[in-house]
Design a protein around this motif. Sequence first.
Motif, PDB file in Angstrom:
ATOM      1  N   THR A 234       0.808  -1.345  -0.167  1.00 28.09           N
ATOM      2  CA  THR A 234      -0.208  -0.009  -0.026  1.00 28.09           C
ATOM      3  C   THR A 234       0.841   1.166   0.281  1.00 28.09           C
ATOM      4  OG1 THR A 234      -1.581  -1.059   1.244  1.00 28.09           O
ATOM      5  CG2 THR A 234      -1.868   1.307   1.053  1.00 28.09           C
ATOM      6  N   SER A 235       0.569   2.027  -1.118  1.00 29.82           N
ATOM      7  CA  SER A 235       1.388   3.404  -1.008  1.00 29.82           C
ATOM      8  C   SER A 235       0.709   4.352   0.067  1.00 29.82           C
ATOM      9  CB  SER A 235       1.034   3.787  -2.393  1.00 29.82           C
ATOM     10  OG  SER A 235       1.432   5.421  -2.551  1.00 29.82           O
ATOM     11  N   PRO A 236       1.395   5.227   0.595  1.00 29.09           N
ATOM     12  CA  PRO A 236       0.972   6.393   1.439  1.00 29.09           C
ATOM     13  C   PRO A 236      -0.137   7.166   0.749  1.00 29.09           C
ATOM     14  CG  PRO A 236       3.102   7.004   1.131  1.00 29.09           C
ATOM     15  CD  PRO A 236       2.980   5.457   0.478  1.00 29.09           C
ATOM     16  N   LEU A 237      -0.103   7.221  -0.522  1.00 30.56           N
ATOM     17  CA  LEU A 237      -1.145   7.805  -1.478  1.00 30.56           C
ATOM     18  C   LEU A 237      -2.282   7.246  -1.813  1.00 30.56           C
ATOM     19  CD1 LEU A 237       1.346  10.257  -3.629  1.00 30.56           C
ATOM     20  CD2 LEU A 237      -0.070  10.901  -1.661  1.00 30.56           C
ATOM     21  N   ALA A 238      -2.460   5.952  -1.194  1.00 36.81           N
ATOM     22  CA  ALA A 238      -3.650   4.921  -1.587  1.00 36.81           C
ATOM     23  C   ALA A 238      -4.570   4.763  -0.540  1.00 36.81           C
ATOM     24  CB  ALA A 238      -3.144   3.593  -1.992  1.00 36.81           C
ATOM     25  N   PHE A 239      -5.876   5.194  -0.689  1.00 33.68           N
ATOM     26  CA  PHE A 239      -6.981   5.083   0.142  1.00 33.68           C
ATOM     27  C   PHE A 239      -8.072   4.252  -0.375  1.00 33.68           C
ATOM     28  CE2 PHE A 239      -4.409   8.971   0.745  1.00 33.68           C
ATOM     29  CZ  PHE A 239      -4.360   9.258   2.171  1.00 33.68           C
ATOM     30  N   PHE A 240      -8.721   3.604   1.027  1.00 33.38           N
ATOM     31  CA  PHE A 240      -9.799   2.614   0.440  1.00 33.38           C
ATOM     32  C   PHE A 240     -10.761   2.768   1.708  1.00 33.38           C
ATOM     33  CE2 PHE A 240      -5.534   1.099  -0.141  1.00 33.38           C
ATOM     34  CZ  PHE A 240      -5.725   0.616  -1.521  1.00 33.38           C
ATOM     35  N   THR A 241     -11.954   2.715   0.998  1.00 34.98           N
ATOM     36  CA  THR A 241     -13.377   2.758   2.001  1.00 34.98           C
ATOM     37  C   THR A 241     -13.352   1.396   2.423  1.00 34.98           C
ATOM     38  OG1 THR A 241     -14.730   2.358   0.163  1.00 34.98           O
ATOM     39  CG2 THR A 241     -14.559   4.631   0.879  1.00 34.98           C
ATOM     40  N   GLU A 242     -14.015   1.134   3.491  1.00 33.11           N
ATOM     41  CA  GLU A 242     -14.355  -0.258   4.172  1.00 33.11           C
ATOM     42  C   GLU A 242     -15.086  -0.862   3.006  1.00 33.11           C
ATOM     43  OE1 GLU A 242     -16.810  -2.114   7.899  1.00 33.11           O
ATOM     44  OE2 GLU A 242     -16.261   0.072   7.816  1.00 33.11           O
ATOM     45  N   ASN A 243     -14.769  -2.061   2.897  1.00 33.74           N
ATOM     46  CA  ASN A 243     -15.460  -2.984   1.756  1.00 33.74           C
ATOM     47  C   ASN A 243     -17.058  -2.826   2.213  1.00 33.74           C
ATOM     48  OD1 ASN A 243     -16.564  -4.557  -0.325  1.00 33.74           O
ATOM     49  ND2 ASN A 243     -15.332  -6.297   0.217  1.00 33.74           N
TER      50      ASN A 243
ATOM     51  N   MET B 276      -1.469   3.003  -9.166  1.00 30.49           N
ATOM     52  CA  MET B 276      -1.759   4.112  -9.771  1.00 30.49           C
ATOM     53  C   MET B 276      -1.054   5.402  -9.015  1.00 30.49           C
ATOM     54  SD  MET B 276      -5.888   3.562 -10.571  1.00 30.49           S
ATOM     55  CE  MET B 276      -6.317   2.496 -11.608  1.00 30.49           C
ATOM     56  N   ALA B 277      -1.225   5.220  -7.635  1.00 26.05           N
ATOM     57  CA  ALA B 277      -0.875   6.368  -6.841  1.00 26.05           C
ATOM     58  C   ALA B 277       0.823   6.744  -7.152  1.00 26.05           C
ATOM     59  CB  ALA B 277      -0.821   5.994  -5.376  1.00 26.05           C
ATOM     60  N   GLU B 278       1.306   5.666  -7.063  1.00 24.97           N
ATOM     61  CA  GLU B 278       3.006   5.783  -7.527  1.00 24.97           C
ATOM     62  C   GLU B 278       3.103   6.223  -9.009  1.00 24.97           C
ATOM     63  OE1 GLU B 278       4.389   2.152  -6.637  1.00 24.97           O
ATOM     64  OE2 GLU B 278       4.039   2.015  -4.400  1.00 24.97           O
ATOM     65  N   LYS B 279       2.246   5.853  -9.830  1.00 20.02           N
ATOM     66  CA  LYS B 279       2.585   6.189 -11.161  1.00 20.02           C
ATOM     67  C   LYS B 279       2.196   7.676 -11.737  1.00 20.02           C
ATOM     68  CE  LYS B 279       4.370   2.502 -13.532  1.00 20.02           C
ATOM     69  NZ  LYS B 279       5.851   2.676 -14.395  1.00 20.02           N
ATOM     70  N   LEU B 280       1.087   8.107 -10.977  1.00 19.32           N
ATOM     71  CA  LEU B 280       0.432   9.308 -11.307  1.00 19.32           C
ATOM     72  C   LEU B 280       0.868  10.351 -10.038  1.00 19.32           C
ATOM     73  CD1 LEU B 280      -3.322   8.124 -11.800  1.00 19.32           C
ATOM     74  CD2 LEU B 280      -1.439   8.646 -13.704  1.00 19.32           C
ATOM     75  N   MET B 281       1.481  10.030  -9.139  1.00 14.24           N
ATOM     76  CA  MET B 281       2.053  10.868  -7.974  1.00 14.24           C
ATOM     77  C   MET B 281       0.933  11.892  -7.421  1.00 14.24           C
ATOM     78  SD  MET B 281       4.940  10.054  -6.995  1.00 14.24           S
ATOM     79  CE  MET B 281       4.946  11.416  -6.027  1.00 14.24           C
ATOM     80  N   VAL B 282      -0.464  11.201  -7.466  1.00 13.04           N
ATOM     81  CA  VAL B 282      -1.401  11.968  -6.905  1.00 13.04           C
ATOM     82  C   VAL B 282      -2.245  10.958  -5.960  1.00 13.04           C
ATOM     83  CG1 VAL B 282      -1.742  13.622  -8.594  1.00 13.04           C
ATOM     84  CG2 VAL B 282      -3.330  11.232  -8.589  1.00 13.04           C
ATOM     85  N   PRO B 283      -2.927  11.595  -4.717  1.00 11.46           N
ATOM     86  CA  PRO B 283      -3.705  10.436  -3.724  1.00 11.46           C
ATOM     87  C   PRO B 283      -4.716   9.648  -4.866  1.00 11.46           C
ATOM     88  CG  PRO B 283      -3.707  12.718  -3.197  1.00 11.46           C
ATOM     89  CD  PRO B 283      -3.139  12.623  -4.476  1.00 11.46           C
ATOM     90  N   VAL B 284      -5.000   8.459  -4.429  1.00 14.59           N
ATOM     91  CA  VAL B 284      -6.063   7.779  -4.943  1.00 14.59           C
ATOM     92  C   VAL B 284      -6.852   6.956  -4.255  1.00 14.59           C
ATOM     93  CG1 VAL B 284      -6.358   5.558  -6.578  1.00 14.59           C
ATOM     94  CG2 VAL B 284      -4.491   7.096  -7.053  1.00 14.59           C
ATOM     95  N   LEU B 285      -7.954   7.221  -4.353  1.00 16.28           N
ATOM     96  CA  LEU B 285      -9.247   6.697  -3.455  1.00 16.28           C
ATOM     97  C   LEU B 285     -10.069   5.515  -4.259  1.00 16.28           C
ATOM     98  CD1 LEU B 285     -11.040   6.386  -0.773  1.00 16.28           C
ATOM     99  CD2 LEU B 285     -12.308   8.437  -1.875  1.00 16.28           C
ATOM    100  N   PHE B 286     -10.004   4.565  -3.612  1.00 12.96           N
ATOM    101  CA  PHE B 286     -11.057   3.155  -4.285  1.00 12.96           C
ATOM    102  C   PHE B 286     -12.262   3.157  -3.335  1.00 12.96           C
ATOM    103  CE2 PHE B 286      -8.512  -0.075  -6.989  1.00 12.96           C
ATOM    104  CZ  PHE B 286      -7.884   1.140  -7.760  1.00 12.96           C
ATOM    105  N   TYR B 287     -13.449   3.458  -3.795  1.00 10.07           N
ATOM    106  CA  TYR B 287     -14.641   3.100  -3.380  1.00 10.07           C
ATOM    107  C   TYR B 287     -14.673   1.500  -3.672  1.00 10.07           C
ATOM    108  CZ  TYR B 287     -16.071   7.751  -2.512  1.00 10.07           C
ATOM    109  OH  TYR B 287     -16.233   9.160  -2.012  1.00 10.07           O
ATOM    110  N   HIS B 288     -14.594   0.621  -2.432  1.00  5.50           N
ATOM    111  CA  HIS B 288     -14.586  -0.623  -2.549  1.00  5.50           C
ATOM    112  C   HIS B 288     -16.149  -1.245  -2.464  1.00  5.50           C
ATOM    113  CE1 HIS B 288     -13.320  -4.678  -1.797  1.00  5.50           C
ATOM    114  NE2 HIS B 288     -12.092  -4.385  -1.415  1.00  5.50           N
ATOM    115  N   CYS B 289     -16.473  -1.788  -3.687  1.00  2.00           N
ATOM    116  CA  CYS B 289     -17.600  -2.039  -3.797  1.00  2.00           C
ATOM    117  C   CYS B 289     -17.916  -3.522  -4.612  1.00  2.00           C
ATOM    118  CB  CYS B 289     -18.680  -1.338  -4.698  1.00  2.00           C
ATOM    119  SG  CYS B 289     -18.746   0.345  -3.994  1.00  2.00           S
ATOM    120  N   ALA B 290     -17.128  -4.520  -3.927  1.00  2.00           N
ATOM    121  CA  ALA B 290     -17.068  -5.909  -4.611  1.00  2.00           C
ATOM    122  C   ALA B 290     -17.852  -6.990  -3.643  1.00  2.00           C
ATOM    123  CB  ALA B 290     -15.411  -6.264  -4.739  1.00  2.00           C
ATOM    124  N   TRP B 291     -18.012  -8.095  -4.276  1.00  4.31           N
ATOM    125  CA  TRP B 291     -18.587  -8.963  -3.488  1.00  4.31           C
ATOM    126  C   TRP B 291     -18.064 -10.441  -4.085  1.00  4.31           C
ATOM    127  CZ3 TRP B 291     -24.002  -8.731  -1.198  1.00  4.31           C
ATOM    128  CH2 TRP B 291     -24.378  -9.533  -0.512  1.00  4.31           C
ATOM    129  N   GLY B 292     -17.007 -11.123  -3.355  1.00  2.00           N
ATOM    130  CA  GLY B 292     -16.611 -12.212  -3.740  1.00  2.00           C
ATOM    131  C   GLY B 292     -17.614 -13.468  -4.001  1.00  2.00           C
TER     132      GLY B 292
END
Length: 420
Positions: A108-117, A156-172
């Motif tokens: 995990t990059s320090p610029l990568a953020f995630f919502t709780e699944n 993505m965060a490392e390549k783009l050098m900006v914060p990246v937020l993922f809205y986590h909407c998956a269901w295994g």
Amino acid sequence: MLNLTYPTKPIIYQRNNSGFALVKFSGLSDTAVTVKFSALENSGTDFSITLPVNNAEFKANVKVPQGLYQVVVTNKSESKKLEYLGVGEVIVWSGHSFADGYGIGSDTSPLAFFTENFWKRNDPDQYKKPEEVQRYLDNIRQETARGLPARVASQMAEKLMVPVLFYHCAWGGTRMMDWADAASGIKTGREYAGYKQGYEDLGYPYAILGEALKTFVQETGCRGVLIIHGDNDRDKQFTQNILLDGWKRLINKIRVDANFNLPVSLARSCIDPNFPEIIASTNQAIEQLPSMYYGPDLSQMGASYRISDGLHLNDLGEIKVAQDWTSMLISQNFFASNPKPTPTFTEITKIVQTTAAQIKDEANTSVAAIVIGLAFITILAISLIAKFRWFLALVFTLLVAGISYLIGFTNLFGIKKSGS
């Protein structure tokens, strides 16, 4: 008195294609408010703004350049702090177990953020109640439990050098067709992993994606949606045409709920060569629908990229998919597509916004004005005194000194230019 009513919690906003977002700031104060943005992780430049107060209220759309910042809001007597506020890329992330985070990596990059699944394996009922929905957004964090979401967001965060937020909407354990039928309001009676009686009435599994699009994306803006499906649709009742129709219904509903023609990228995923219609229908959806982007083809990834079950990705597989997906999106100009913008106040309050570079430029200009003024005064005084014109010498000396001092003092210490 100082009460910050928005924003009140750490959050990431979608940047526009000029590299900034208009972010709403509002609250109550008895004096003018200063907002200081301190860049984190070398992702931006420090700057500050002054928000005027009218009738004890401040409200403005603040132009925030891409980057991650700590934000401190102050007036004469109080201060409020947000640990971070970012402007970068906001992505809605969805799919089956690969997207759910079934895996072993957690890079995990320090610029990568995630919502709780949105769907929790141990308690999928927790989001049935409307009052629980806000908890989803309140749990933005800089880590994820495991798997591909962490890898892709970090890449993505490392390549783009900006914060990246993922809205986590998956269901295994779900099929693409489960999502498509739920999005269309079709009750099929098919069961899937974590299924409980009554889920169809609630619109699951699509409801978790729809809720994010209708609620959270409206607040932060969004670049687009990334989806992984295919492996669980291995059923000969799903012909290529049926699967293509499913993709079309699902993507149309995504865009309706987002109230925006969001770009969508699909990964091709089916390890079983006996079901070529799965990859073929996914390719057709990408080719036939507007604003579509290719994701990686996981069907081409062999055993060396899989764990012992022969299906899910191992560490090497997750890293490869993350690298490939990010590179493919960059090469297809996905990050130059039109994003859904952040919402703004309809009436924009003029504010003072100053960067560190502007402060330095203004200081240099001020010093130069003062030096030139003093030099001119000296020359003029000597010239006039030499001709014994004492009265004119005094008048001109005071006039030039006053103008030079006013220009220098104004730039160096006081009044800034208004802007947004």
